[in-house]
Structure formats: structure tokens, C-alpha cells
Motif scaffolding. Structure first.
Motif, PDB file in Angstrom:
ATOM      1  N   SER A  79      42.589  19.328  40.262  1.00  0.00           N
ATOM      2  CA  SER A  79      42.514  18.805  38.899  1.00  0.00           C
ATOM      3  C   SER A  79      41.439  17.723  38.790  1.00  0.00           C
ATOM      4  O   SER A  79      40.647  17.709  37.841  1.00  0.00           O
ATOM      5  CB  SER A  79      43.877  18.268  38.484  1.00  0.00           C
ATOM      6  OG  SER A  79      43.848  17.792  37.161  1.00  0.00           O
ATOM      7  N   ALA A  83      39.355  19.814  36.441  1.00  0.00           N
ATOM      8  CA  ALA A  83      39.978  19.757  35.121  1.00  0.00           C
ATOM      9  C   ALA A  83      39.201  18.856  34.173  1.00  0.00           C
ATOM     10  O   ALA A  83      39.138  19.105  32.967  1.00  0.00           O
ATOM     11  CB  ALA A  83      41.431  19.279  35.231  1.00  0.00           C
ATOM     12  N   ASP A  87      38.094  19.912  30.452  1.00  0.00           N
ATOM     13  CA  ASP A  87      38.399  19.181  29.225  1.00  0.00           C
ATOM     14  C   ASP A  87      37.129  18.814  28.478  1.00  0.00           C
ATOM     15  O   ASP A  87      37.058  18.887  27.244  1.00  0.00           O
ATOM     16  CB  ASP A  87      39.185  17.912  29.556  1.00  0.00           C
ATOM     17  CG  ASP A  87      40.594  18.239  30.045  1.00  0.00           C
ATOM     18  OD1 ASP A  87      41.062  19.354  29.741  1.00  0.00           O
ATOM     19  OD2 ASP A  87      41.192  17.393  30.729  1.00  0.00           O
ATOM     20  N   VAL A  92      38.961  26.231  30.499  1.00  0.00           N
ATOM     21  CA  VAL A  92      40.292  26.214  31.085  1.00  0.00           C
ATOM     22  C   VAL A  92      40.161  26.357  32.594  1.00  0.00           C
ATOM     23  O   VAL A  92      39.360  27.155  33.090  1.00  0.00           O
ATOM     24  CB  VAL A  92      41.176  27.351  30.495  1.00  0.00           C
ATOM     25  CG1 VAL A  92      40.541  28.711  30.677  1.00  0.00           C
ATOM     26  CG2 VAL A  92      42.572  27.326  31.108  1.00  0.00           C
ATOM     27  N   TRP A 104      48.988  28.189  37.669  1.00  0.00           N
ATOM     28  CA  TRP A 104      48.740  26.936  36.947  1.00  0.00           C
ATOM     29  C   TRP A 104      47.484  27.081  36.099  1.00  0.00           C
ATOM     30  O   TRP A 104      46.581  27.854  36.425  1.00  0.00           O
ATOM     31  CB  TRP A 104      48.504  25.778  37.928  1.00  0.00           C
ATOM     32  CG  TRP A 104      49.652  25.470  38.824  1.00  0.00           C
ATOM     33  CD1 TRP A 104      50.747  24.714  38.522  1.00  0.00           C
ATOM     34  CD2 TRP A 104      49.810  25.884  40.193  1.00  0.00           C
ATOM     35  NE1 TRP A 104      51.578  24.633  39.613  1.00  0.00           N
ATOM     36  CE2 TRP A 104      51.033  25.332  40.654  1.00  0.00           C
ATOM     37  CE3 TRP A 104      49.043  26.659  41.061  1.00  0.00           C
ATOM     38  CZ2 TRP A 104      51.497  25.553  41.941  1.00  0.00           C
ATOM     39  CZ3 TRP A 104      49.500  26.870  42.346  1.00  0.00           C
ATOM     40  CH2 TRP A 104      50.720  26.317  42.772  1.00  0.00           C
ATOM     41  N   ARG A 105      47.447  26.306  35.024  1.00  0.00           N
ATOM     42  CA  ARG A 105      46.219  26.227  34.229  1.00  0.00           C
ATOM     43  C   ARG A 105      46.195  24.888  33.500  1.00  0.00           C
ATOM     44  O   ARG A 105      47.241  24.297  33.212  1.00  0.00           O
ATOM     45  CB  ARG A 105      46.108  27.385  33.247  1.00  0.00           C
ATOM     46  CG  ARG A 105      47.155  27.384  32.155  1.00  0.00           C
ATOM     47  CD  ARG A 105      46.908  28.486  31.156  1.00  0.00           C
ATOM     48  NE  ARG A 105      47.817  28.357  30.009  1.00  0.00           N
ATOM     49  CZ  ARG A 105      47.678  29.022  28.877  1.00  0.00           C
ATOM     50  NH1 ARG A 105      46.680  29.881  28.711  1.00  0.00           N
ATOM     51  NH2 ARG A 105      48.527  28.845  27.882  1.00  0.00           N
ATOM     52  N   GLU A 106      44.999  24.420  33.202  1.00  0.00           N
ATOM     53  CA  GLU A 106      44.809  23.183  32.455  1.00  0.00           C
ATOM     54  C   GLU A 106      43.637  23.375  31.507  1.00  0.00           C
ATOM     55  O   GLU A 106      42.664  24.048  31.834  1.00  0.00           O
ATOM     56  CB  GLU A 106      44.511  22.003  33.398  1.00  0.00           C
ATOM     57  CG  GLU A 106      45.671  21.577  34.264  1.00  0.00           C
ATOM     58  CD  GLU A 106      45.360  20.310  35.051  1.00  0.00           C
ATOM     59  OE1 GLU A 106      44.524  19.502  34.574  1.00  0.00           O
ATOM     60  OE2 GLU A 106      45.929  20.136  36.146  1.00  0.00           O
ATOM     61  N   LEU A 112      43.291  27.012  25.335  1.00  0.00           N
ATOM     62  CA  LEU A 112      44.491  27.638  25.890  1.00  0.00           C
ATOM     63  C   LEU A 112      45.064  28.664  24.930  1.00  0.00           C
ATOM     64  O   LEU A 112      45.583  29.706  25.355  1.00  0.00           O
ATOM     65  CB  LEU A 112      45.542  26.572  26.217  1.00  0.00           C
ATOM     66  CG  LEU A 112      45.216  25.613  27.361  1.00  0.00           C
ATOM     67  CD1 LEU A 112      46.368  24.647  27.594  1.00  0.00           C
ATOM     68  CD2 LEU A 112      44.907  26.376  28.649  1.00  0.00           C
TER      69      LEU A 112
END
Length: 499
Positions: A79, A83, A87, A92, A104-106, A112
Motif C-alpha cells: 500500500s 496505493a 489515489d 486501483v 484486496w484492492r484500494e 472502484l
């Protein structure tokens, strides 16, 4: 790559894509890894018109899988590395297991929501065999970082997306255990992102290696506290940790063929309850034949194993009878049993390559360029059911004394012994085999036997060869026999065949 270059490449891709999907000749092929992936995907029957990856996990239980997965402790590292980028530019970040199943995903809410529409979300599977060419599936298929841009995807629904993904290899087991991916709209995800994703995967592997060494140290300390240090210390995956200073076992001892419970195939209903990826099946009590031919016994020890060698009688010889028209059969000890042609080919190749062959090498020798190592592994599994521990693995080899009629013929040829040759050679090696390597050996053996008998053989030896399938109508052999006195029955038979 500039936007102008991307536009030009997109135009090229569109032409190649439409030609490939309509089975026409491609005017210009895409990048070589993408071309190869298209071929694999189309051969697997993937429909380019599908709009989403399949859901294969029951989402009510997916938390159990996440908690058990070896990448779970590394999520903060991934992350921090990726990540923030996701962001910042509206992408993603995805982390999957070894079979492309999203765990998992962020990312931001908007991206999303778009990802949900194509199944780029928890529990969906992105292997090539499910959805065709894509960043996650193709990276897992080729075993290295991949960037898949827009129309390079096989699914049309993905043509507005681009993906950069890299597989993560567990240094303990040597297996791929997951994949990390950044996905976003085609024009905002630059191809250079693949380098960053590859770096994140390497960081994860380094952290896994550090944790592995810490576990090894704890296990080694417990082992060294044992009086006499009995046996050889192994990790749960079979890595040799201590007790083998000469290195006779190599880096790893193969345990059960499927020592992980992570099953790649979902059941027929399409949805599966999560299993625990990376969980090891305890195989204490397993006996195995080691690389040096000795027998080892596994015993559980703390979080790993102790491997002890056990005294054993000399294993019975494996006798292969593969020459001539009679169906091939094998004798193990006092037990004789027939063999299928495929099993006979595999045993013949292992007898000819006594240092061993990998599944890939065996596949090539048996099937040629169109071989599949998976098929060979299945055949070896069936052979082991018949012959027990006579076949060892990694590489595949015969782990007992070997007697074979075709190997005896080789020895007689080297000794220039026509009498022994005539007694032993009953015909060609596996005459129905189409294996490229067996055919080469068969033709070479036949030519050498014939030449040796013509040069050194007596009429008795030539007559014995004339009873084989190739010798029955061999003109030069029959001429030699026909020259015998007319009162000799062999002369009359030879003249009859010549006529």
C-alpha cells in the motif's frame, strides 16, 4: 511513450485485434508477448465479448482467505509503495492470489465503481484461461511483470483500461503466490508504471525472504538443541536448512506432489468456499527415495521436518522388455505386468537418460514440439501407482537397478559379441512408438545390430536376425543365408523369401 505514439499504436492494435478475432491474417502483429497471449486465449476458447471476470469466491468467507494468505502481512508495504500512486492518478491497486483471484484492492470511489462493472473486485478471477489477455493473468502466465494496454486486452470491455502487473514469488516454496497490479484508464496509465509495480513485487519478495530466514533461525536453534542432531532439518516446504553439509540432497527435498491446499480449479457451480492458500499439508511418516538412492523417512519437528535415512534392502531390479513385436511389459522383482505404449516410452526414455529428465524434457522427447508437461506429470502419477517408488522426481529418474533388453543390446554391440546380440535382439525397440527420441534410438539400434551381424555373425546369428520383423525380408541377410549348402533348410527358406 508520447500520446502521438500511443495513438499510432492504438490504430495498429485495432487492425491486428479485429483480424485476430475474425481469424483473418494479421496485417501487423502486436508485441510478441501479447501475440502469444492472444494465441493462448483464443485456443482456450475465450469469448472476447464477455463483460466481466467470473466470481469464484463466496464473499461471505473471503476474509478467512485473506487472513491466511502469506501476502496479508505485506499489505502495508504494498500500500505504501503503490496505493498512493493509485489515489493520486485515479487508479486501483489490486492484489491477487496465485491464480488471479482478487483478494484486496484500494482506490478512489469513482474508479472502484467502474472496476466493479468488469469484475475487477473481490473474489473475481483474472487468469488468462478465464478472461484472456490481461495484466494480471498474462503476468502470471509468463512469470514476469507485464503492461497490457487498451486493445491488447482480449475482452472488448477492457479496451478502455490499461494494467501493469507483476507476479510475487515465495522464496520459501519457490512458487508464485500472488500478483500485484495497478489498473486504470488506458491513456492515464503510462507503460513505465510496470517498472514501479515490478519493484513493489521485489520488495514484497525481499520481505518474505527476511521472514523466511527468521523462521529458519528459530527452527535451527531448536534443532541444534537436540542431542546428536539426528536427521536433516527441513522447512515445511522441503527446503534443506541444516544437517546436510555435503549438499547431497540439493536445496530442496520434494514432498508430496500437491503439498499446498490451494486448488486452482473452481467446482462446476462456479463459486467456491475459500480455502487457505499456502497452508501446508503435514506429511509426517512419508517415505521417499532420495537423490543418492537411499530411503528417507519424514518426521514432524516443530514447524518443519526431520528427514532420517533408514536402512533398507536393495530394491528389486526393474526389468524392461521392449524389443520385438510382443507388447511391452515390465518385471519388478517377481511381478510381471504389461504396459501401455505411453508408459513404456516414458520408462525407456528414463532408462536411456539415467541422470534424469524434467517434465519439460520428457514431454519433448515423447511428443515433440507439441508436448505438454502437465500430461507427462499425469502419466508419471499413473506409473507410480503401478511401480511404487521405482520412479523418483525432480528430475524424474529410475530409482532402482535397471535391466533392459535394449540396454543389453547396446552392451553386446560395444563388445562386438554377435552370439549374445543374436540371442538378445528380438526386433525393433517399441516398433509402434512415434516418440521422436524413441524412433531415433530404434533406427540407430537397428542399423548397428545389422552391421555388426553382417560383419561378425555366423549363419546361426544371421538366421536369428532373419526372424525379426526387419530381418525377415532383409535382402543382404537373405543372400548370405541363401549361399549356404542347398541341403541346409535355412538356405531353402532364404531362397523362398528372395523369390
Amino acid at each position: 511513450m508520447s500520446y502521438a505514439h500511443l495513438d499510432a499504436y492504438s490504430r495498429l492494435l485495432r487492425g491486428a485485434y479485429e483480424a485476430a478475432m475474425t481469424k483473418q491474417r494479421w496485417p501487423v502483429a502486436p508485441r510478441r508477448p501479447i501475440e502469444a497471449s492472444w494465441h493462448r486465449s483464443l485456443a482456450a476458447g475465450i469469448d472476447p465479448g464477455i463483460t466481466s471476470a467470473p466470481l469464484v469466491y463466496d464473499l461471505d468467507y473471503i476474509d478467512d482467505v485473506r487472513q491466511a494468505h502469506p501476502l496479508h502481512p505485506l499489505l502495508p508495504l504494498l500500500s505504501r509503495t503503490l496505493a498512493g500512486l493509485a489515489d493520486e492518478i485515479g487508479h486501483v491497486m489490486i492484489v491477487t492470489d496465485a491464480h488471479g483471484r482478487v483478494l484486496w484492492r484500494e482506490g478512489g470511489t469513482a474508479v472502484l465503481r467502474r472496476a466493479d462493472q468488469i469484475g475487477l473486485s473481490d473474489g473475481h478471477q483474472w487468469e488468462e484461461r478465464n478472461v484472456g489477455t490481461n495484466g494480471i493473468g498474462t503476468a502470471l502466465a509468463v512469470g514476469r511483470p507485464m503492461h497490457v494496454y487498451s486493445e491488447e486486452h482480449l475482452m472488448r470491455a477492457l479496451h478502455v483500461w490499461s494494467c501493469s502487473a507483476a507476479p510475487i514469488v515465495d522464496p520459501d516454496s519457490g512458487r508464485v503466490i500472488g500478483c500485484v497490479d495497478i489498473s486504470g484508464t488506458a491513456r492515464t496509465l503510462h507503460p513505465s508504471t510496470v517498472a514501479l509495480v515490478g519493484t513493489a513485487a521485489k520488495l514484497a519478495e525481499s520481505e518474505l525472504a527476511l521472514r523466511m530466514h527468521e523462521r529458519d533461525d528459530r527452527l535451527r536453534r531448536r534443532y541444534e538443541s537436540l542431542r546428536g542432531r539426528p536427521g536433516i532439518l527441513l522447512s515445511p516446504t522441503g527446503r534443506v536448512i541444516s544437517g546436510d553439509p555435503a549438499g547431497r540432497l540439493g536445496e530442496r527435498v520434494p514432498l508430496l506432489d500437491s503439498h499446498l491446499t490451494d486448488d486452482p480449479d473452481p467446482p462446476s457451480d462456479g463459486i467456491l468456499l475459500p480455502i487457505r492458500p499456502g497452508e501446508h499439508v503435514r506429511v509426517s511418516g512419508q517415505r521417499m527415495i532420495l537423490r543418492d538412492g537411499t530411503v528417507g523417512l519424514l518426521e514432524s519437528f516443530s514447524d518443519g521436518y526431520l528427514l532420517r535415512t533408514v536402512p533398507t534392502a536393495t530394491p528389486p531390479a526393474l526389468a524392461l522388455s521392449f524389443l520385438g513385436e510382443r507388447p511391452p511389459f515390465v518385471t519388478l522383482g517377481d511381478r510381471e505386468q504389461p504396459l501401455s505404449l505411453r508408459h513404456a516410452e516414458i520408462l525407456a526414455l528414463l532408462a536411456l537418460h539415467q541422470h534424469g529428465l524434467t517434465a519439460e524434457q520428457l514431454s519433448f522427447h515423447v511428443y515433440g514440439d507439441y508436448g505438454n508437461p502437465v500430461t507427462i506429470r499425469a502419466e508419471i502419477h499413473r506409473l507410480r501407482a503401478q511401480l511404487g517408488n521405482a520412479i523418483a522426481a525432480k528430475p524424474y529418474r529410475l530409482a532402482c537397478p535397471i535391466e533392459a533388453d535394449f540396454l543389453a543390446v547396446r552392451r553386446h554391440l560395444a563388445a562386438k559379441d554377435p552370439a549374445a546380440l543374436a540371442r538378445t535382439y528380438s526386433g525393433p525397440l517399441l516398433p509402434r512408438s512415434e516418440s521422436p527420441e524413441i524412433r531415433r534410438e530404434r533406427d540407430e539400434l537397428e542399423a548397428q545390430v545389422r552391421a555388426c551381424l553382417l560383419r561378425y555373425g555366423s549363419p546361426e546369428h544371421l538366421w536369428a536376425y532373419a526372424q525379426t520383423s526387419n530381418g525377415r525380408n532383409d535382402y543382404e541377410i537373405l543372400e548370405r543365408l541363401a549361399a549356404l549348402p542347398s541341403t541346409d533348410a535355412r538356405s531353402a527358406a532364404a531362397r523362398a523369401r528372395l523369390a
